[in-house]
Design an enzyme around this catalytic site. Sequence first.
Site, PDB file in Angstrom:
ATOM      1  N   SER A  45       0.765  -1.118  -0.139  1.00  0.00           N
ATOM      2  CA  SER A  45       0.082   0.126   0.053  1.00  0.00           C
ATOM      3  C   SER A  45       0.818   1.188  -0.278  1.00  0.00           C
ATOM      4  O   SER A  45       1.670   1.313   0.916  1.00  0.00           O
ATOM      5  CB  SER A  45      -0.914  -0.112   1.396  1.00  0.00           C
ATOM      6  N   GLU A  46       0.840   2.179  -1.020  1.00  0.00           N
ATOM      7  CA  GLU A  46       1.825   3.145  -1.271  1.00  0.00           C
ATOM      8  C   GLU A  46       1.822   4.239  -0.261  1.00  0.00           C
ATOM      9  O   GLU A  46       2.808   4.900  -0.083  1.00  0.00           O
ATOM     10  CB  GLU A  46       1.511   3.850  -2.591  1.00  0.00           C
ATOM     11  N   ASN A  47       1.023   4.233   0.867  1.00  0.00           N
ATOM     12  CA  ASN A  47       1.380   5.078   2.001  1.00  0.00           C
ATOM     13  C   ASN A  47       2.040   4.361   2.896  1.00  0.00           C
ATOM     14  O   ASN A  47       2.571   5.285   3.987  1.00  0.00           O
ATOM     15  CB  ASN A  47      -0.123   5.237   2.778  1.00  0.00           C
ATOM     16  N   GLY A  48       2.870   3.303   2.584  1.00  0.00           N
ATOM     17  CA  GLY A  48       3.758   2.871   3.337  1.00  0.00           C
ATOM     18  C   GLY A  48       3.928   1.550   4.144  1.00  0.00           C
ATOM     19  O   GLY A  48       4.182   1.350   5.180  1.00  0.00           O
ATOM     20  N   SER A  87       8.535   4.297  -0.039  1.00  0.00           N
ATOM     21  CA  SER A  87       7.190   3.379  -0.871  1.00  0.00           C
ATOM     22  C   SER A  87       7.445   3.716  -2.289  1.00  0.00           C
ATOM     23  O   SER A  87       7.430   2.796  -3.055  1.00  0.00           O
ATOM     24  CB  SER A  87       6.025   4.071  -0.155  1.00  0.00           C
TER      25      SER A  87
END
Lengths: 219, 219, 233, 233
Positions: A45-48, A87
Site C-alpha cells: 500500500s503506497e502510503n507505506g 514507498s
Amino acid sequence: MLDKNGIAKRIAKEIKNGYYVNLGIGIPTLVANYIPAGIEVVLQSENGLLGMGPFPYEGEEDPDLINAGKQTVTYLKGSAVFDSAMSFGMIRAQKIDLTILGAMEVSEYGDIANWKIPGKMVKGMGGAMDLVASAKNIIVAMQQVNKAGESKLLPKCTLPITGLRCVKKIVTELGVYDIHHEGGFILRERAPGVTIEQIQNATAGTLIIPGEVPEMVID
Amino acid sequence: MLDKNGIAKRIAKEIKNGYYVNLGIGIPTLVANYIPAGIEVVLQSENGLLGMGPFPYEGEEDPDLINAGKQTVTYLKGSAVFDSAMSFGMIRAQKIDLTILGAMEVSEYGDIANWKIPGKMVKGMGGAMDLVASAKNIIVAMQQVNKAGESKLLPKCTLPITGLRCVKKIVTELGVYDIHHEGGFILRERAPGVTIEQIQNATAGTLIIPGEVPEMVID
Amino acid sequence: MINKVVKNADEAIHDIHDGAVLMLGGFGLCGIPENLIAALLRKGVKNLTCISNNAGVDDFGIGLLLKTRQVKKMISSYVGENDEFERQLLSGELDVELIPQGTLATRCMMAGYGIPFFPTPAGVGTEVALGKQIVHHKGKDYLIEEAFEADFALVKAWKGDTAGNLIYRSTARNFNPLMAMAGKITIAEVEILVEAGELDPDQIHTPGIYVHRIFQGEKYEKRIEQRTVRKRL
Amino acid sequence: MINKVVKNADEAIHDIHDGAVLMLGGFGLCGIPENLIAALLRKGVKNLTCISNNAGVDDFGIGLLLKTRQVKKMISSYVGENDEFERQLLSGELDVELIPQGTLATRCMMAGYGIPFFPTPAGVGTEVALGKQIVHHKGKDYLIEEAFEADFALVKAWKGDTAGNLIYRSTARNFNPLMAMAGKITIAEVEILVEAGELDPDQIHTPGIYVHRIFQGEKYEKRIEQRTVRKRL
C-alpha cells in the site's frame, strides 16, 4: 459477461507465487479476495506498508494503520512499515511485480487516463502517475463501455493522460486484451457467453483477433 | 607557538551552545577534549552516528559501534544511528553547524587540499570532499609550515584539490586567520609569543593584517 | 544533549508568520499534527502555503484552516473529501497545485538530503510535465523536479525525546520523517515525550538534528476517515 | 508471507559468476558480510567488481578476496590499511575507482529509489569532476552522478526474518540498507534469523521486498580495526 467480482477473479489468475502487488482502488481491491490458495503474495500500500492484511475485527481498528484508500487495515506476519519516499522509491525501482489499476480510458498504445475529467472537480492524481510511469507490469481492471454506451478502449485517450504506453493487459466485463507494441488491443479471451461481434462493437480502437479466441475459464 | 592541543583548545572556543559538529581525524579529534563546560554540543560521525560519546571502558568495546576513524566509541543519552546516505544527506543539507578538518594546504581563496599527494599511495578521499563541498562553516586545524619548512598557506594549492572556496577560518601553531572573500589570509590573532614577522615568513599567500593583532587567549 | 523542548504548540509556532510556507505531515487524517493545526487556528496566521499530501476533511485536519481562510495555496497529491475546499477552489479563493504523490514525497526527501533537483518518470506525457525540463536517459524520459523549500515543517510522531529524536507508529509515519528533514525550522508534536537516552538509537526514525522544537501534544483525536472492519465468524 | 530463506552462504551465492558487479556492505570491518565473503573465497569466482566503501585489511574482509586475486576492480571511498591492495594497485593488477563517500552512499540509495542520476556538490573543482557533467543551480555548481547498477548486493544485518525484513545494529548499519535496496539480487546474512511476525513492523530498516535471499551466518568474528578505550578512574 462478467460482473466486478468476475473481473477481479480473472485478474487474480495473473498473480504468480512470490509476487509483490499494488492494488488500486475499486475493482482492483476485490482481487485480493480471489488469490488462489498456495500462492504467496505480498500487497503493497503506497502510503507505506508491505504486507497489508484484511480489515480489522470490529473494535480493533487502529487509526494509525490504514491503507492508501484510507481504510483501516491490519498487519500480517512479516509486515513492514516505511515512509512515503521509500514507498514510491520501491515503486520507481520496479520492485513491485504487478500493479492493478482502474481506468477511465485506455488507448491502443497502452496510454491510460484515470485521474481527471475536464469540467469536474479535480481531486488529484494521488499516486497514480508514479505507479503508471514506473510499474513494469500493469493490468487495468475496468468496464469496457461507459454509462453513455461509449467504448473506453480507444485509438487515443480523450481525457487528460495519467501515463503513456504503460498498460500491458486489460480485463473488462467482455474480455482480456494485451496491448500490441505497435498499437491495438489483442483479444486473448472472451468472457463467458460473449461474442466477438459484441466485443468488436465495444472496442473503438484497433481490435486484433489472433485466430481462435478461447472463452475464459475463471473457476 | 601552540602545540596540537593548543590548536585544539583555540578551536574549541569557536563552538557555540547547541552546535552539531563534525570533527575530522587528527588535531580536530582533540577539540572534543576542550569543549567548555556548559556548552551542549552534539558530535556527528559520518559513518552514521549523532551523539558520539567517549571511548568505551576497557572490556566494553562494541565492534558494531565505531566512529568514522574506525575507533570504538560509545553512545550518549540521546544518540541516534542512521545509514550513510542520511548521514551525508544531513551534511549536504547543511544541518551540521561546524566542520573541523585537517589540511595539507589551504589557498588564500579558501581552497583546500587534504586527500592526495602525487607519487604517494592514494588511500582515497573518504568523506572529505562531501564535507568541504557542503559545510557552511569549516575551520581548518593544521601546522602552518611543513617538514621542509614551506608554508602551507598558499596563493594557490599545489596538491590536488579537495574543495574550492570552502574554508572560512584556519587555526595553526602561529595564528588564527579568516579567509578574505577576494583572496587573502586575514590575521585575527597571534599565538602566544609569536611575532607578525614570524607569521609573515610562514605565510606564502597574501597576508592581510587589519591594524593591531591581539595575542590569543586560550585558557 | 541539546534540549529542543518547548512548552506547547502555541510557543512552538510563535514565529510562524503570514505568508509562510508550511509542510504538514500526514496521509489523510493519519499522522497529522493535530495540536499544531489547532495552534495555527488560534494564532490566525493568514496566506499560508501548505505542502501536504491531502487537505483534511471539512471539520478536521487542514480542513479547519481552510474554513477560516488561512490557506492561500495547497500543494497536494489528492484533495478529495472536502466540500469547503471545493467551494474555495471553484470560486478562485484558493490556489491548488496538484503533484504526483511520489514526487511530493521525494521533493521533501531531497530537501533533507541537500539534493536540489532529481529526475522522475512520473508525469511524463501529462499536464504535470508542462513547463518542466524533460531529460532522456538510457532509453527513458524523466521530468526534472526540484526539492521543496519550506519555512516550517510541522510533523507528528508517536514518541520523541528531549533531544528531538522521533519514532513514528505504523502508517502514521508516511510523510512525517521526510518533512521533518526538509523544514528550515522543524516542529514536532509527539504523543509521548521522554528524556534523552530512553529511546533505542537503532529505532529512531528522525534524528534530533532535524528537529528544532518538540512538545508533547494533548487530547489526540486521531480520527478515522474510512472505518472498515470485518465481522468475527 | 514470501519465504526468502536459503540454507547457507554457498547456496546464497550459487549464481554469482565471474565478472559480476557486487556491492558489499560495511564501513571498515564493521557490518561486513563475513560469511558471504568466505563463500566467495570457496567458490573462487574471479574478475569481480566490488563496490564497497573500504577494501578490508590484509587478512580480513574484502582483503581476503584481494589476496586470492578474485577482484578486478574496487569502487571505494577509502582503501587504506591494506598492503596487498597497495601492491596490486601499483603493479597495475587491480583497477581502483575512488569516489567521495557521500556520493558512494547516495549512488546506492538512488538505485534503490529508481532515480537514475542526481546532482551533488561533492567533487566540484577536483579530479573527481573530470568527464562529468556540471550543472549550475541557484548559485552553486553540482556534478551529475549516476545511480549504481550492481548484479548482487551482499549485506549483513543483525536480525532478519524469513520474509527478508532486516534490522541492523548500531553503526554496523552504514551502507548495508542502501546496498540492500540497490542490488538486482540482494543477499542478506544475519546474526539472528527469526520467523516472519517476530519483528516489529515499525523497527524494520530494510523491508523484505528488497531482499531475495536470507540466511543465518555462523561464527561472526566482528573484528575491531581500531580498539580505542579509556581507563576506569
